[in-house]
Design a protein around this motif. Sequence first.
Motif, PDB file in Angstrom:
ATOM      1  N   VAL A  71       0.843  -1.195   0.000  1.00 40.69           N
ATOM      2  CA  VAL A  71       0.000   0.000   0.000  1.00 40.69           C
ATOM      3  C   VAL A  71       0.879   1.246   0.000  1.00 40.69           C
ATOM      4  N   TRP A  72       1.878   1.225   0.882  1.00 39.19           N
ATOM      5  CA  TRP A  72       2.784   2.367   1.055  1.00 39.19           C
ATOM      6  C   TRP A  72       3.486   2.704  -0.260  1.00 39.19           C
ATOM      7  N   ARG A  73       3.943   1.665  -0.984  1.00 45.31           N
ATOM      8  CA  ARG A  73       4.656   1.871  -2.251  1.00 45.31           C
ATOM      9  C   ARG A  73       3.739   2.306  -3.374  1.00 45.31           C
ATOM     10  N   GLY A  74       2.408   2.124  -3.160  1.00 54.54           N
ATOM     11  CA  GLY A  74       1.462   2.472  -4.214  1.00 54.54           C
ATOM     12  C   GLY A  74       1.244   1.370  -5.224  1.00 54.54           C
ATOM     13  N   ASP A  75       1.544   0.120  -4.854  1.00 53.87           N
ATOM     14  CA  ASP A  75       1.354  -1.010  -5.763  1.00 53.87           C
ATOM     15  C   ASP A  75      -0.085  -1.106  -6.258  1.00 53.87           C
TER      16      ASP A  75
END
Lengths: 113, 236
Positions: B189-193
């Motif tokens: 989520v953090w990486r924007g996957d």
Amino acid sequence: MAQAATRAIGHVEEQQHPIKLYLVVWGWLFVLSTCSYLVDYFGLQGYLRWSLILLFMILKAGLIVAVFMHMAWERLTLIYAILLPPVLVLIFVGMMVFEANYTLFTRLSFFVT
Amino acid sequence: MTNPTRDSLTRPDGWEGFAADWSSDQRAFKTASWGKVMMWIFLLSDTFVFSCFLLSYMTVRMSTTVPWPNPSEVFALELGGKPVPLILIAIMTFILISSSGTMAMAVNYGYRRDRDKTAALMLMTAAFGASFVGMQAFEWTKLIREGVRPWGNPWGAEQFGSSFFMITGFHGTHVTIGVIFLIIIARKVWRGDFDQEKPGFFTSRKGRYENVEIMGLYWHFVDLVWVFIFALFYLW
């Protein structure tokens, strides 16, 4: 155009509910857990204890499954496919109660002096 | 192709819908994706596993002629010089419920595409879960020091130890696996996957925010199982 509409409808999967709903359920779960802890704290015994424990257990489980796991907004097809089979475990419970009572009976009759 | 949505727009509800869904000669679960349905079916199988544990616990407890150790006293902690019954277990229950609350909110923020809040709430959930496992380790240590073994204990029926270690051990394993998966999904989520629909390393399917909800289903299930363990093992 038609495809876009299909995709939009295909995405009713996205569950969107107000945060307040989750906070209210969270609060209720705290209240119910406190209640079941108090049953033990005040040392209630007998049928009152068992019925209260089971009642709070069922209410908590119901809230978690219905709201947190979004089962309340799923179609009946999924609800029955998932929630009916565990109910059948109750038959297993009945069988094992019968079996355990029989084991206890034989132990009391033949092993306890 | 002119009217492909007619079916979905006029999909009946209730029993009529139930019959229509199952007899549609298509996917039966109309509004749930395969990933969500598979998670539910996995959880159903896990329900049977835990049911079997709780059932065998019930059977040995009912059939023993030796008195069962009183969980209220066994799990009491000394606080300020006097024993408080089940206090650690109560705290563990509140922690797990709180972790379910943060998880439900993480799912919600995920669908609002709020990456920061979603990842933060998932990490909070993971932290609650980790502290739960830590408390369980403390509880196990305390009981083992007091002489509880799978084959016996100082207070009564031998079957107490084996039931306790089996049931709470299996549940603790589930929490641990959940914490690991929470961290993995929170990182995604953090990486924007899920915004870039980046394929997963295992399934190669496009990443979607629904993955957060599916993760949530597993986590709430862990909480759900604890509700039953708390009532049937600790309070009974």
